[in-house]
Scaffold this motif. Structure first.
Motif, PDB file in Angstrom:
ATOM      1  N   VAL A 193       0.842  -1.198   0.000  1.00 41.30           N
ATOM      2  CA  VAL A 193       0.000   0.000   0.000  1.00 41.30           C
ATOM      3  C   VAL A 193       0.879   1.251   0.000  1.00 41.30           C
ATOM      4  O   VAL A 193       0.637   2.206  -0.749  1.00 41.30           O
ATOM      5  CB  VAL A 193      -0.938  -0.004   1.221  1.00 41.30           C
ATOM      6  N   ARG A 194       1.914   1.222   0.834  1.00 42.60           N
ATOM      7  CA  ARG A 194       2.784   2.392   0.982  1.00 42.60           C
ATOM      8  C   ARG A 194       3.565   2.694  -0.296  1.00 42.60           C
ATOM      9  O   ARG A 194       3.650   3.855  -0.717  1.00 42.60           O
ATOM     10  CB  ARG A 194       3.747   2.155   2.145  1.00 42.60           C
TER      11      ARG A 194
ATOM     12  N   ARG B  72       1.447   4.225  -2.957  1.00 42.45           N
ATOM     13  CA  ARG B  72       1.068   5.592  -2.610  1.00 42.45           C
ATOM     14  C   ARG B  72       2.238   6.554  -2.723  1.00 42.45           C
ATOM     15  O   ARG B  72       2.138   7.625  -3.348  1.00 42.45           O
ATOM     16  CB  ARG B  72       0.512   5.609  -1.178  1.00 42.45           C
ATOM     17  N   ASP B  73       3.389   6.176  -2.140  1.00 36.88           N
ATOM     18  CA  ASP B  73       4.516   7.104  -2.050  1.00 36.88           C
ATOM     19  C   ASP B  73       5.296   7.224  -3.363  1.00 36.88           C
ATOM     20  O   ASP B  73       5.795   8.301  -3.690  1.00 36.88           O
ATOM     21  CB  ASP B  73       5.469   6.669  -0.935  1.00 36.88           C
TER      22      ASP B  73
ATOM     23  N   GLY C 290       1.774   7.483  -6.395  1.00 37.60           N
ATOM     24  CA  GLY C 290       0.558   8.256  -6.155  1.00 37.60           C
ATOM     25  C   GLY C 290      -0.714   7.462  -6.354  1.00 37.60           C
ATOM     26  O   GLY C 290      -1.758   8.024  -6.698  1.00 37.60           O
TER      27      GLY C 290
ATOM     28  N   ASP D 104      -3.584   4.991  -4.685  1.00 36.96           N
ATOM     29  CA  ASP D 104      -4.161   4.634  -3.383  1.00 36.96           C
ATOM     30  C   ASP D 104      -4.979   3.347  -3.517  1.00 36.96           C
ATOM     31  O   ASP D 104      -5.977   3.313  -4.242  1.00 36.96           O
ATOM     32  CB  ASP D 104      -5.047   5.772  -2.876  1.00 36.96           C
TER      33      ASP D 104
ATOM     34  N   THR E 158      -6.010   1.759  -0.636  1.00 38.18           N
ATOM     35  CA  THR E 158      -6.560   1.582   0.703  1.00 38.18           C
ATOM     36  C   THR E 158      -7.922   0.897   0.622  1.00 38.18           C
ATOM     37  O   THR E 158      -8.778   1.284  -0.175  1.00 38.18           O
ATOM     38  CB  THR E 158      -6.714   2.939   1.406  1.00 38.18           C
TER      39      THR E 158
END
Length: 253
Positions: free
Chosen positions: A158-159, A162-163, A166, A168, A170
């Protein structure tokens, strides 16, 4: 005037041999073990191993130890390295030939359906699914599943999405491969050596592709700080493979 003698580019030296070219062409579609290349190419194992070693030494081919059988290795084509060397080869002949135009995009009437499979569907296949959607711009209908799905997503999967990208995911939960038995796919990609051994066939006309990518998760661990670099490296490799897969999917009906 005596012409200057130019050294033959390394890519030409390596790829010009008929068997090495055949090995490169074979590995352009999927990762394979040596014994599989013996069957596909039709040459003795000792000869194939010798030429694979030359391709590895030249940086065109890499090998990873199989997570299913540690005595085995999967070979795959380093497409980024090949692209760089091809560009250098063209530029050595003429400066204008060092620029490779992007492949044309095929705009399908319906998105191309691609299935990504690993064991737990908590990291590798989910990252591939997300990146295929990200780069596909509506032309790719990507989905992922696991042969033995984990209860939850790995937090570093997940991280890293996202990082680094970009994206998500979740709330996304691992999906069981059995729930997709009735689905139709244009391409099936396994990202796990163990999953490859048990992944069912989704039709005789569907060609499966294998990417031998080790599990970035530390066994039994979910700590974000200790194994996040492994997830970054895995996501970067999957990102490169997705970018090279999409032109194949989007240039041919």
């Amino acid at each position: 005037m005596v012409p200057l003698r130019q050294p033959v580019p390394t890519f030409v030296q390596l790829a010009a041999h008929p068997l090495r070219w055949q090995l490169l062409a074979t590995l352009s579609g999927s990762d394979y073990r040596v014994r599989e290349m013996v069957t596909l190419v039709g040459e003795p194992q000792s000869l194939i191993s010798y030429h694979l070693r030359l391709l590895r030494d030249g940086g065109l081919v890499r090998a990873t130890r199989s997570s299913f059988d540690g005595r085995d290795s999967y070979y795959h084509l380093d497409l980024d390295r090949c692209s760089q060397m091809l560009g250098g080869t063209g530029a050595a002949l003429h400066p204008a030939l060092g620029r490779t135009p992007p492949p044309p995009l095929f705009d399908p009437k319906t998105p191309v359906a691609v299935l990504f499979v690993c064991t737990g569907n908590s990291a590798r296949s989910v990252i591939a699914e997300a990146l295929a959607h990200h780069y596909g711009n509506g032309r790719v209908d990507a989905i992922s599943a696991g042969t033995c799905p984990k209860p939850d997503m790995h937090p570093n999967a997940v991280r890293v999405l996202r990082d680094e990208f970009g994206i998500d995911i979740t709330g996304r939960r691992p999906r069981d491969l059995d729930t997709l038995a009735d689905h139709r796919f244009d391409k099936v990609v396994t990202l796990c050596d163990k999953a490859r051994e048990v992944c069912p066939q989704f039709g005789a006309d569907i060609r499966s592709v294998h990417w031998s990518i080790p599990d970035p998760a530390t066994p039994g661990g979910t700590d974000e700080d200790t194994n996040y670099p492994a997830f970054q490296a895995t996501a970067a490799e999957i990102d490169g493979r997705i970018r090279y897969l999409l032109p194949i999917l989007t240039t041919q009906p």
